[in-house]
Design a protein around this motif. Structure first.
Motif, PDB file in Angstrom:
ATOM      1  N   GLU A  54      57.423  -1.578  18.919  1.00 58.82           N
ATOM      2  CA  GLU A  54      58.758  -2.111  18.643  1.00 58.82           C
ATOM      3  C   GLU A  54      59.735  -1.016  18.358  1.00 58.82           C
ATOM      4  OE1 GLU A  54      59.410  -6.411  16.848  1.00 58.82           O
ATOM      5  OE2 GLU A  54      58.730  -4.861  15.452  1.00 58.82           O
ATOM      6  N   ALA A  55      59.304  -0.108  17.492  1.00 61.10           N
ATOM      7  CA  ALA A  55      60.200   0.982  17.126  1.00 61.10           C
ATOM      8  C   ALA A  55      60.538   1.804  18.349  1.00 61.10           C
ATOM      9  CB  ALA A  55      59.529   1.849  16.056  1.00 61.10           C
ATOM     10  N   GLU A  56      59.523   2.095  19.154  1.00 57.10           N
ATOM     11  CA  GLU A  56      59.721   2.928  20.339  1.00 57.10           C
ATOM     12  C   GLU A  56      60.674   2.269  21.324  1.00 57.10           C
ATOM     13  OE1 GLU A  56      57.459   5.677  21.261  1.00 57.10           O
ATOM     14  OE2 GLU A  56      57.972   5.902  23.383  1.00 57.10           O
ATOM     15  N   LEU A  57      60.537   0.938  21.461  1.00 60.14           N
ATOM     16  CA  LEU A  57      61.343   0.238  22.465  1.00 60.14           C
ATOM     17  C   LEU A  57      62.640  -0.294  21.881  1.00 60.14           C
ATOM     18  CD1 LEU A  57      58.366  -1.713  24.027  1.00 60.14           C
ATOM     19  CD2 LEU A  57      59.619   0.107  25.144  1.00 60.14           C
ATOM     20  N   LEU A 115      63.329  -9.425  25.049  1.00 58.85           N
ATOM     21  CA  LEU A 115      62.714 -10.037  26.219  1.00 58.85           C
ATOM     22  C   LEU A 115      61.746  -9.058  26.871  1.00 58.85           C
ATOM     23  CD1 LEU A 115      65.839 -11.559  28.034  1.00 58.85           C
ATOM     24  CD2 LEU A 115      64.160 -12.773  26.651  1.00 58.85           C
ATOM     25  N   ASP A 116      60.713  -9.623  27.515  1.00 57.64           N
ATOM     26  CA  ASP A 116      59.804  -8.760  28.271  1.00 57.64           C
ATOM     27  C   ASP A 116      60.373  -8.574  29.679  1.00 57.64           C
ATOM     28  OD1 ASP A 116      57.102 -10.956  29.443  1.00 57.64           O
ATOM     29  OD2 ASP A 116      59.243 -10.914  29.878  1.00 57.64           O
ATOM     30  N   PRO A 117      59.758  -7.698  30.492  1.00 60.90           N
ATOM     31  CA  PRO A 117      60.332  -7.422  31.812  1.00 60.90           C
ATOM     32  C   PRO A 117      60.461  -8.652  32.692  1.00 60.90           C
ATOM     33  CG  PRO A 117      58.667  -5.788  31.277  1.00 60.90           C
ATOM     34  CD  PRO A 117      58.631  -6.807  30.188  1.00 60.90           C
ATOM     35  N   HIS A 118      59.652  -9.693  32.404  1.00 62.64           N
ATOM     36  CA  HIS A 118      59.768 -10.895  33.226  1.00 62.64           C
ATOM     37  C   HIS A 118      60.822 -11.848  32.683  1.00 62.64           C
ATOM     38  CE1 HIS A 118      55.527  -9.664  34.096  1.00 62.64           C
ATOM     39  NE2 HIS A 118      55.996  -9.799  35.315  1.00 62.64           N
ATOM     40  N   GLY A 119      61.414 -11.455  31.609  1.00 63.84           N
ATOM     41  CA  GLY A 119      62.472 -12.311  31.076  1.00 63.84           C
ATOM     42  C   GLY A 119      61.988 -13.304  30.033  1.00 63.84           C
ATOM     43  N   HIS A 130      51.081  -8.656  24.218  1.00 63.59           N
ATOM     44  CA  HIS A 130      51.101  -8.644  25.675  1.00 63.59           C
ATOM     45  C   HIS A 130      52.474  -8.258  26.191  1.00 63.59           C
ATOM     46  CE1 HIS A 130      49.792 -10.430  29.657  1.00 63.59           C
ATOM     47  NE2 HIS A 130      51.104 -10.385  29.807  1.00 63.59           N
ATOM     48  N   ARG A 131      53.489  -8.920  25.666  1.00 66.04           N
ATOM     49  CA  ARG A 131      54.833  -8.702  26.211  1.00 66.04           C
ATOM     50  C   ARG A 131      55.422  -7.367  25.781  1.00 66.04           C
ATOM     51  NH1 ARG A 131      56.533 -15.084  25.819  1.00 66.04           N
ATOM     52  NH2 ARG A 131      55.121 -15.673  27.534  1.00 66.04           N
ATOM     53  N   LEU A 132      55.090  -6.948  24.562  1.00 63.81           N
ATOM     54  CA  LEU A 132      55.522  -5.615  24.147  1.00 63.81           C
ATOM     55  C   LEU A 132      54.911  -4.552  25.054  1.00 63.81           C
ATOM     56  CD1 LEU A 132      55.388  -5.637  20.239  1.00 63.81           C
ATOM     57  CD2 LEU A 132      57.363  -5.114  21.674  1.00 63.81           C
ATOM     58  N   TRP A 133      53.652  -4.741  25.361  1.00 67.50           N
ATOM     59  CA  TRP A 133      52.976  -3.752  26.208  1.00 67.50           C
ATOM     60  C   TRP A 133      53.614  -3.732  27.592  1.00 67.50           C
ATOM     61  CZ3 TRP A 133      50.445   0.317  25.038  1.00 67.50           C
ATOM     62  CH2 TRP A 133      49.718   1.000  26.021  1.00 67.50           C
ATOM     63  N   GLU A 134      53.934  -4.924  28.101  1.00 69.86           N
ATOM     64  CA  GLU A 134      54.589  -4.968  29.409  1.00 69.86           C
ATOM     65  C   GLU A 134      55.900  -4.208  29.359  1.00 69.86           C
ATOM     66  OE1 GLU A 134      55.088  -8.950  30.773  1.00 69.86           O
ATOM     67  OE2 GLU A 134      53.067  -9.049  31.611  1.00 69.86           O
ATOM     68  N   ALA A 135      56.646  -4.427  28.282  1.00 70.88           N
ATOM     69  CA  ALA A 135      57.927  -3.741  28.152  1.00 70.88           C
ATOM     70  C   ALA A 135      57.717  -2.240  28.109  1.00 70.88           C
ATOM     71  CB  ALA A 135      58.644  -4.221  26.893  1.00 70.88           C
ATOM     72  N   TYR A 136      56.680  -1.841  27.362  1.00 72.05           N
ATOM     73  CA  TYR A 136      56.406  -0.409  27.226  1.00 72.05           C
ATOM     74  C   TYR A 136      56.069   0.201  28.576  1.00 72.05           C
ATOM     75  CZ  TYR A 136      54.148   3.855  25.648  1.00 72.05           C
ATOM     76  OH  TYR A 136      53.802   5.161  25.462  1.00 72.05           O
ATOM     77  N   LEU A 137      55.199  -0.502  29.330  1.00 72.72           N
ATOM     78  CA  LEU A 137      54.810   0.017  30.632  1.00 72.72           C
ATOM     79  C   LEU A 137      56.005   0.106  31.557  1.00 72.72           C
ATOM     80  CD1 LEU A 137      51.426  -1.744  31.441  1.00 72.72           C
ATOM     81  CD2 LEU A 137      51.806   0.650  30.894  1.00 72.72           C
TER      82      LEU A 137
END
Lengths: 437, 429
Positions: free
Chosen positions: B409-412, B417-421, B371-378
């Motif tokens: 992970e590799a991409e980011l 932390l995710d965008p919400h911290g 979930h949090r990785l996806w948020e970061a990606y978006l």
């Protein structure tokens, strides 16, 4: 006078036959009319599936009621027929089975079920004589009682009236359902109404034409009418007329042969009407097209001849010297006989004359015409060389001249180019010659 | 055996089944190609259009089938296809309507001809619709020391011809069925194969005509093939399955139409049995059946609800710093999900409240990680405001597996932390 006519008809045909003729004619008109919309909406073969699916419906209705009451039988046919078409829709929506296979499966399996039920009814001693279900396979108008025919006639009339009433809406939904829906018309309900009318027409056609062939009665009149006109209104009217005649003549002919089922006879009459339309309709018929094609070919040949003659004469311009026919053949690979024919036609048009030695001489009329042709030809030639990618988009390459196809400024530019390269032919005092239009 | 001995006759049941098999299997095989190319109705049309030819043959020979007629029928098959194309292109009539015109008119001619030809004979003209199966198995001829139904002398060679046709043109038929444009580009003449196929369909129609008539041939052409299409994706399996359906239809068609049971027409019963198999396939086919699809959708829905429960428990733990309860979806789905999770050993019930087990915690961590990785990606790649990220990630988290996690992970570049911290749980190796 009408009384005399009716009296004469009664005497000739008998009341029963007249009633049957009237009923089947109305049925034919209705089928022709409704069928046009069925074909436009690509529902023709769904109608076929519905007809085949109706057979078990007829049998079940008979088993429920125990006697051959046409309204009940047709109601059963209608319901089970609609069940069949629902199955088709569900198969398409829920599985990977495509529409054609869905129609085929429903059509054949329901029909087989119907045959089994029919045989069971026939074999059962209690019901065998009263079923008359055989008549529904290929149609038997003669077994229809007066009350039955009245039912069919009234239903057909009703369908006709509904189509006339909703003509504009059906037309819209038939050609552009998305637009109709976007404009706020209840497109789905109109479509359902149309489907219901198709189903009703199929069902009331069963006694006369039978399960196997009724779908063809929907298609044939409209397909024939299509050859006579492009516009929907006249096409519908014509389809209704064709259908009326088909029903009338078909059931009359089949009354002459007692043991023949009426369905195939009616369909054959419809096919004859269709074939006549295919062959002899003006403009769209095969004969008319072949004639037009021949006319066009002759015209092109004449133009080509004049052009070749002009090219051959151009070096000695403006003196029109006699030309040996063989020299024409150097430029255009026609057979000797073909050339003679084209020369004769051009001579008949007054464009050339043959001198005693067999040489060809352009007349003054011929010169003028040749000039027109050559100018048009060279403009085309230059245009297509300069703008080949436009050629695909240009509609009328058969046209003699570019004038009707290209804008003025383009033509002026092309003409200037031709003049510069010495390829724009002129005649002394030829200003009066208009460009070919 | 003396010279006057009568060859042995097969039992009636066996004869019926054999005739049934030999008339339905070639149809089923060819029908596979028709169904794949969406030409089922052309097959329907051809089976009707051969009737005039059969009527003329009956007038001339008194028989309804025979090898010469079968070969003549092939020409009719091609003719029908050609006529349909001509009317469609020339007359501006839609393709399905032009099909209807051609086959109905030819069929009508055929019915009338046969009707006249059948006068004075014992031929029931309606047999054009359903054949005369019961009679054909009774007319036997001596063949190879046995008395076999006469129709087999036409049907067996037709089956052989069909198998030969399919074998010789295997590649061409396969490519032309699935991708006609590719076939033409490869230089295979798709048009010739098409017309040959139509000719073969006409041939098997005529061969089977005496037994099953025009309309039930359509059932044998389309229904087994459609059934097979629901059961497999491979052409070879489809042909085998369609043949199997045809054989079953013949066997049970005989059993059900026998005197003891329904005393009905075997040809119609064969079609109905094939239809029953079709219905079973529609419902229960492992991949394409309706019930299978419903089951899979339900399983997916359940898994999603269960994973939501796990993720909620994890977040509650994270917030409190200690195992804690969480709001769980109510209703029967929630209860079912909790039961499944308990059975899988991912949650336990402690003092009336739900707790994550170690296994459950691991799975929940992975989910939250997704979930949090996806948020970061978006957040990184698409310009979405922060409050839009959660919903998208809520949906995606169920479909992000460990492979995709590694890629993200590799991409980011290994975010913490995710965008919400919130911290992104580390992967478990």
């Amino acid at each position: 006078m009408t009384d005399d006519l009716l009296g004469a008809l009664y005497a000739r045909f008998g009341y029963n036959t007249l009633v049957v003729l009237a009923g089947t004619s109305l049925l034919g008109a209705c089928a022709g009319l409704v069928g046009c919309f069925a074909v436009l909406r690509r529902r023709a073969l769904t109608g076929d599936a519905l007809a085949h699916a109706a057979l078990p419906g007829l049998c079940l209705a008979f088993l429920v009621v125990g006697e051959r009451s046409l309204p009940v039988l047709l109601a059963g046919a209608f319901l089970v027929g609609l069940l069949g078409t629902t199955c088709i829709t569900l198969l398409r929506r829920w599985t990977r089975i495509k529409e054609d296979a869905a129609i085929g499966v429903v059509l054949s399996v329901f029909f087989a079920l119907g045959l089994i039920l029919r045989l069971a009814i026939q074999r059962s001693p209690a019901t065998s004589d009263r079923a008359g279900l055989d008549a529904f396979l290929l149609g038997q108008a003669a077994t229809m009682k007066a009350a039955d025919v009245q039912l069919v006639g009234v239903a057909a009339l009703g369908c006709l009236l509904v189509v006339l009433l909703f003509y504009k809406e059906f037309r819209l939904v038939a050609f552009d359902p998305e637009f109709a829906a976007a404009q706020g018309w209840p497109a789905v309900r109109l479509d359902l109404l149309l489907m219901g009318l198709i189903a009703l027409t199929v069902v009331i056609g069963l006694p006369a034409v039978g399960v196997v062939l009724i779908a063809a009665l929907l298609i044939l009149p409209g397909a024939a009418a299509r050859f006579w006109t492009d516009r929907l209104g006249p096409m519908l009217a014509l389809a209704a007329v064709f259908g009326f005649c088909t029903g009338l003549v078909g059931s009359y002919l089949s009354s002459l042969f007692a043991r023949l089922p009426t369905g195939p006879v009616i369909i054959l009459v419809g096919t004859v009407v269709f074939l006549v339309s295919v062959l002899f309709a003006p403009r769209r018929g095969a004969v008319a097209r072949a004639l037009a094609q021949r006319c066009f070919r002759r015209e092109v040949e004449e133009r080509t001849l004049l052009r070749v003659l002009f090219d051959l004469a151009e070096p000695e311009w403006p003196h029109a010297a006699p030309i040996l026919p063989e020299r024409i053949l150097e430029r255009k690979a026609w057979s000797g006989r073909h050339l003679d024919r084209v020369l004769a036609a051009a001579a008949a048009d007054g464009y050339l004359a043959r001198d005693p030695a067999g040489h060809v001489v352009l007349t003054e009329r011929g010169l003028e015409r040749a000039l027109q042709v050559v100018r048009g030809h060279r403009l085309w030639e230059l245009y297509l060389t300069e703008y080949p990618e436009q050629a695909g988009a240009t509609a009328d390459l058969g046209n003699e001249s570019v004038e009707s196809v290209l804008p003025e400024d383009v033509i002026a530019a092309l003409r200037a180019r031709l003049s510069d390269t010495g390829r724009w032919p002129g005649l002394p005092g030829a200003q009066h010659i208009r460009e070919a239009r | 055996m003396g010279p006057d001995a009568i060859p042995a006759e097969l039992p009636l049941a066996l004869r019926r089944i054999i005739v049934g098999v030999f008339c339905s299997v070639p149809c089923a095989l060819l029908g596979c190609y028709l169904v794949l190319r969406r030409m089922s109705l052309l097959g329907d049309a051809i089976s009707h259009a051969v009737l005039p030819g059969i009527a003329v043959a009956f007038l001339l020979t008194g028989r309804l089938t025979g090898m010469p007629i079968v070969l003549g029928a092939m020409a009719v098959g091609v003719l029908t296809a050609v006529l349909t194309q001509t009317i469609y292109r020339f007359g501006n009539v839609p393709e399905d309507a032009s099909l209807g015109v051609v086959f109905a008119s030819l069929f009508a001619v055929g019915v009338i001809l046969l009707n006249r030809a059948a006068r004075g004979t014992d031929l029931d003209p309606d047999c054009v619709l359903y054949g005369r199966f019961e009679l054909t198995v009774l007319e036997t001829e001596p063949v190879l020391g046995l008395r076999l139904p006469a129709v087999l002398t036409t049907m067996v060679p037709t089956l052989a011809l069909t198998l030969f046709f399919i074998g010789v043109f295997w590649k061409e038929l396969k490519v032309a069925s699935f991708d006609p444009a590719l076939a033409s580009a490869m230089g295979l003449n798709a048009t010739i194969v098409h017309y040959l196929l139509m000719g073969m369909v006409a041939a098997v129609t005529v061969a089977s005509f005496e037994a099953v008539g025009s309309i039930l041939v359509v059932a044998m052409l389309i229904v087994p093939a459609a059934t097979a299409q629901l059961l497999t994706d491979r052409l070879g399996s489809m042909l085998l399955l369609a043949s199997g359906v045809a054989v079953v239809a013949a066997v049970f068609g005989h059993l059900l139409s026998a005197e003891a049971l329904f005393d009905s027409q075997m040809s119609a019963m064969m079609a109905v049995v094939a239809g029953a198999q079709f219905v079973l396939a529609v419902l229960f086919a492992p991949r394409y059946g309706v019930l299978s699809k419903i089951l899979r959708t339900a399983q997916l829905a359940l898994r999603i609800v269960a994973e939501d429960v796990l993720a909620a428990l994890y977040r509650a733990e994270e917030a409190r710093g200690a195992p804690a309860a969480a709001a769980v979806p109510a209703g029967w789905r929630g209860r079912l999900a909790r039961w499944v999770l308990r059975r899988q050993g991912q949650v336990t019930n402690e003092a009336g409240e739900l707790r994550l087990t170690a296994a459950g915690r691991r799975r929940a961590e992975s989910l939250v990680r997704s979930h949090r990785l996806w948020e970061a990606y978006l957040a990184e790649n698409i310009d979405l405001p922060l409050d839009h990220l959660h919903d998208a990630a809520e949906r995606m988290e169920h479909y992000v597996g460990s492979e995709l996690q590694k890629e993200l992970e590799a991409e980011l570049q290994r975010p913490g932390l995710d965008p919400h911290g919130k911290p992104i749980p580390p992967s478990q190796g």
